[in-house]
Design an enzyme around this catalytic site. Structure first.
Site, PDB file in Angstrom:
ATOM      1  N   ASP A   1      10.034   4.400  -2.270  1.00  0.00           N
ATOM      2  CA  ASP A   1      10.178   5.668  -2.987  1.00  0.00           C
ATOM      3  C   ASP A   1      11.176   6.526  -2.234  1.00  0.00           C
ATOM      4  OD1 ASP A   1       8.078   5.078  -4.576  1.00  0.00           O
ATOM      5  OD2 ASP A   1       6.606   6.217  -3.423  1.00  0.00           O
TER       6      ASP A   1
ATOM      7  N   ASP B   1       2.624   5.547  -4.725  1.00  0.00           N
ATOM      8  CA  ASP B   1       1.611   6.571  -4.486  1.00  0.00           C
ATOM      9  C   ASP B   1       0.720   6.816  -5.706  1.00  0.00           C
ATOM     10  OD1 ASP B   1       3.592   7.803  -5.941  1.00  0.00           O
ATOM     11  OD2 ASP B   1       4.221   9.144  -4.341  1.00  0.00           O
TER      12      ASP B   1
ATOM     13  N   ASP C   1       1.266   2.878 -10.031  1.00  0.00           N
ATOM     14  CA  ASP C   1       2.000   1.973  -9.142  1.00  0.00           C
ATOM     15  C   ASP C   1       1.151   0.764  -8.755  1.00  0.00           C
ATOM     16  OD1 ASP C   1       4.216   3.573  -9.108  1.00  0.00           O
ATOM     17  OD2 ASP C   1       3.628   4.662  -7.304  1.00  0.00           O
TER      18      ASP C   1
END
Ligand code: ATP
Length: 897
Positions: free
Chosen positions: A327, A633, A637
């Site tokens: 990310d 997170d 996901d």
């Protein structure tokens, strides 16, 4: 307390639990905590120490040894009996220590993985360890949360909960707040949320009505085990291999015994002891134990570097990772946001300030002063920033802190800079409904009313998304004009190119009677008020970590939900390769699997992606034989994390549900910690390999020396009792030190190992054969040399025994560096555990060699200094020989262990 909470209206529940919607005070909570105890389920009973000690005797090798004790006793060979028995006890002590070490490593992990809960206390939201919850606490549930206690729900927004653990129902159930009939069954109590269940979507507020063992979950007596056994595929493989080998060796030893007795090579009693000692020498009994300790040490080292391994086999996989998909926000960047820019339809502003402090200026940056904006529009912006927001700001000794989403925290600070009194204005408005943020749709909307009959829908989200929901914009004087889509897209691009995260703010005034917010109502008629740009600087350590990945042959891919412009700008700042080439989620959707597989090699930045893209990316990379680590997170996901070879979840930002799906939890959400974990993974794998490479040649070399002597009808260079001593005392002690080996200096300067690379490769097999031969030659050589010099059999055996131990020590120094050089000052300086073990063993050998009763026990004699020197020189010769062989092997054939 009454148990029919579901049959009571919320007000009655609050009254009964002596609570209210602004939560307990911390003083009250503490008092209740003392009365009610922690909100934990009964711990799993640990096995008492004595039982664990006794269990160490449950092992094939120990059975063999115990049988041997019996036989030697019958044969009246009392010395052998004593030695074998001592060996059995020492082995059990080491096994006991190893399990203790593994157990404490796991207990540490469990402690660090303890769940947290979002609670309202003293009127403020706070993140607390779930164990501190008491009856009466007001708890906030968000998507992905694990329900931390039994709650009676007070307020719900599209809340759905997955209750399979409790009711067996696999579909998520919708929750509400109305009271139900008293006899409603557990599975149908839609106004309750129970400990251990999971929030799949929506959010809610509830009051705690039961904690710990009084909860429904506690009552059915379920125990929670978060961490599995300390093992990995490699360790299991070795354990299975050892077991299999044990039986094979026992069979051969038995056959050899029969054969040798038939030929009458020696008296049966002597042959029996020889076979027992050969079996013990050959069986790699210490291997699984040492490997488990290696894992335990690795797990602890990773935890110190902020990576907690939930799923232990991943330690091994981490060492083989070839691509890290990460990310952006909070992992590569600091996730400390501040709004730095604001664009209206005709003016741009710069915003000054420091962090989340509500002080700073909003400066009109527009050159054309004729286009000065008016106060009304700024008030609108401030109100949207305040209402479409779930965060809270607190001032503490360390400055202003956010509870909740940092981006929303930044919006609150910004609202304050626009002159809004955050606390006061929040009380003026009441939220009637909301559409929570979703990474798929990329916006959030709320419907709020004030006491004067005003009602607004406030929306914030990704500009491209919000633009599709707007038809209007405000011009000067808050005049509603037609939306200038091109202007706003260009503005968004301009802000993104500066590395700012861009958010569009829109609204619509609605009738006072409107209390429900439907997604369909938001389809087009909103008024776009402005764009804000947030700075989120990269973490300082990210740049070095990405550089390290490059040297280690590990690819880094950034996968973000953010604007492509922002993604490129940040990718440039942190040093990601080929940062200008960005693929967006929608471009990705238009590619076929083959096209995507091709593109995925060169593209390292993916923007405006949704969680489903992460899954596709993992699959594409795996199709190319990459070993993929993927971070995440949000709840959505989870599938990608599960599919990845190593799923990494952010400990601070990540939801509890995502943590369940992950292999590794990062306690500091930092990219650099992923790289540290990969490095540690490589170290653990190397150390496991070193343990095997050291242990096997030692065992094979020593047993071959005896078998050869027996078959050739020569005197044994090492007696069975000596062999037992060498194998079960010195070898295990020395082998253990490899668990504590630090990372080799160049471990992150070579490419990752291939995912299917077997451990027992040609080079390792060759090493075993080569070193075993050297052991046999050295042991025989020194034994024969001593006899030729006219020494007694005892002195010759004393030299052989000491040579065996010295060879083990020098081989240990060699094996510490399987990639670099072993003849350097750094390599020879060793580690503290190494030197501790060496000193202990040298002292033990000195006792055995020079103390008379022990000499007698082992059938050896004292050595003079010439002989000691010779033994040491043999050790040095071994080290030089194997090092020379290694350098040749690596330089000319690039053939590594
Ligand atoms: P990553 O963490 O993957 O680097 P991200 O945080 O930018 O990326 P998301 O959280 O999926 O990814 O956000 C995607 C976009 O959605 C953001 O760029 C922003 O425009 C918008 N967004 C994010 N959070 C919110 C929120 N709480 N409310 C409204 N919009 C949001």
């Amino acid at each position: 307390m009454q148990a029919n909470w579901h049959a009571m209206p919320p007000a009655a529940v609050l009254q009964q639990t002596q609570s209210n919607t602004s939560g307990l005070t911390s003083v009250e909570a503490e008092q209740r905590f003392h009365e009610q105890g922690p909100n934990t389920l009964p711990a799993i009973k640990t096995e008492p120490a004595w039982k664990r000690f006794i269990r160490q005797f449950h092992n094939v090798l120990i059975y063999v040894l115990l049988a041997a004790t019996g036989v030697t006793l019958l044969l009246q060979h009392y010395v052998d009996t004593v030695v074998i028995f001592a060996v059995v006890v020492i082995n059990a002590i080491i096994g006991y220590y190893q399990e203790g070490k593994a157990e404490s490593a796991l207990a540490g992990l469990r402690h660090m993985l303890a769940p947290t809960a979002l609670v309202v206390r003293d009127g403020k939201r706070q993140q607390l360890p779930a164990e501190q919850l008491v009856v009466g606490d007001i708890v906030i549930l968000e998507a992905g949360a694990r329900v931390p206690a039994d709650l009676r729900l007070l307020e719900t927004f599209s809340l759905q909960v997955q209750e399979a653990v409790l009711t067996g129902e696999s579909h998520a159930v919708t929750k509400q707040t109305e009271d139900l009939a008293e006899q409603t069954a557990l599975g149908s109590r839609s106004n309750m949320a129970y400990l251990g269940t999971w929030v799949t979507t929506g959010h809610a507020q509830g009051v705690v009505v039961a904690t710990g063992s009084s909860t429904e979950f506690g009552r059915i007596g379920v125990m929670l085990t978060e961490v599995s056994k300390l093992t990995t595929p490699l360790v299991e493989q070795t354990a299975r291999f050892s077991k299999w080998l044990t039986f094979l060796i026992l069979f051969f030893a038995g056959a050899l015994l029969a054969y040798a007795s038939w030929l009458q090579l020696k008296p049966f009693a002597e042959l029996f002891m020889i076979m027992v000692s050969i079996a013990v020498a050959a069986i790699p009994e210490g291997l699984p134990a040492v490997m488990t300790i290696t894992l335990a040490v690795g797990v602890q080292a990773m935890a110190r570097r902020h990576a907690i391994v939930r799923h232990l086999p991943s330690i091994e996989t981490l060492g083989a990772v070839s691509v890290i998909c990460t990310d952006k926000t909070g992992t590569l960047t600091r996730n400390e946001m501040m709004i730095a820019a604001l664009s209206l339809s005709d003016a741009q502003f710069n915003i000054t300030g420091d962090g989340y402090a509500p002080n700073g200026e909003v400066i009109n940056a527009t050159v054309d002063t004729a286009l000065v904006s008016d106060e009304a529009r700024l008030r609108d912006i401030g109100r949207i920033a305040l209402l479409c927001n779930d965060a809270q700001l607190h001032e503490s000794a360390d400055g202003w802190q956010v509870v909740g989403d940092p981006m929303e925290g930044a919006l609150l600070a910004f609202a304050a800079k626009l002159g809004i009194s955050v606390e006061h204005d929040r009380r003026q408005w009441h939220r009637h409904d909301e559409i929570p943020f979703d990474a798929e749709t990329r916006y959030m909307a709320t419907l709020d009313h004030d006491h004067q009959g005003h009602a607004f829908v406030s929306v914030k989200g990704a500009p491209e998304q919000i633009l599709t929901m707007c038809s209007w914009q405000y011009a000067v004087g808050r005049q509603v004009t037609e939306l200038n889509r091109d202007y706003w897209l260009a503005e968004a691009k301009r802000l993104a190119a500066q590395g700012l995260r861009v958010l569009a703010l829109a609204q619509r005034q609605v009738a006072d009677t409107d209390v429900v917010l439907e997604q369909s109502e938001l389809s087009k008629d909103l008024v776009l008020v402005g764009l804000v740009g947030l700075i989120d600087p990269p973490r300082a350590e990210t740049i070095a970590a990405i550089q390290q990945c490059r040297q280690a042959g590990i690819g880094v891919k950034m996968i973000t939900g953010d604007h492509p412009g922002t993604a490129t700008a940040i990718a440039h700042q942190v040093g990601i390769e080929n940062a200008d080439k960005v693929l967006t989620g929608s471009e990705l959707d238009n590619l076929s699997d083959e096209q995507f597989n091709d593109t995925v090699k060169e593209v390292h930045v993916f923007a405006r992606t949704s969680p489903a893209h992460k899954l596709r990316l993992v699959q594409a990379l795996q199709a190319q034989q990459q070993v993929v680590a993927m971070t995440g997170d949000g709840v959505n996901d989870a599938p990608a994390l599960k599919r990845a070879d190593v799923g990494i979840v952010m400990g601070i930002r990540g939801s509890e549900a995502t943590k369940q799906a992950a292999d590794v939890v990062l306690t500091d959400d930092n990219f650099a910690s992923i790289v540290a974990a990969v490095q540690q993974g490589r170290t653990v794998y190397d150390n496991l390999k070193k343990v095997i490479s050291w242990d096997i040649p030692t065992s094979v070399g020593e047993s071959m020396a005896i078998i050869l002597a027996l078959l050739l009808g020569l005197a044994l260079p090492i007696t069975p009792v000596q062999l037992l001593w060498v194998n079960l005392v010195t070898a295990i002690t020395l082998g253990l030190t490899l668990a504590f080996e630090p990372t080799e200096p160049n471990s992150m300067k070579r490419p990752p190992r291939h995912r299917s690379e077997p451990l027992l490769r040609g080079a390792l097999v060759w090493h075993v054969v080569f070193v075993s031969i050297l052991f046999v030659i050295a042991l025989y050589g020194v034994f024969q040399y001593a006899l030729n010099q006219g020494q007694s059999l005892e002195v010759a055996r004393s030299m052989a025994l000491n040579t065996a131990v010295v060879l083990e020590i020098f081989h240990l120094f060699f094996i510490r560096n399987i990639y670099g050089a072993s003849l350097t000052w750094r390599a020879l300086r060793g580690t503290r555990p190494l030197w501790t073990a060496v000193i202990l063993i040298v002292m033990a050998q000195a006792l055995v060699t020079y103390v008379q009763p022990l000499q007698q026990l082992f059938g050896i004699a004292a050595l003079d200094w010439h002989e000691v020197l010779l033994v040491l020189l043999i050790g040095v010769a071994l080290l030089v020989t194997v090092e020379f062989e290694k350098q040749l092997r690596i330089r000319f054939f690039n053939w590594r262990l």
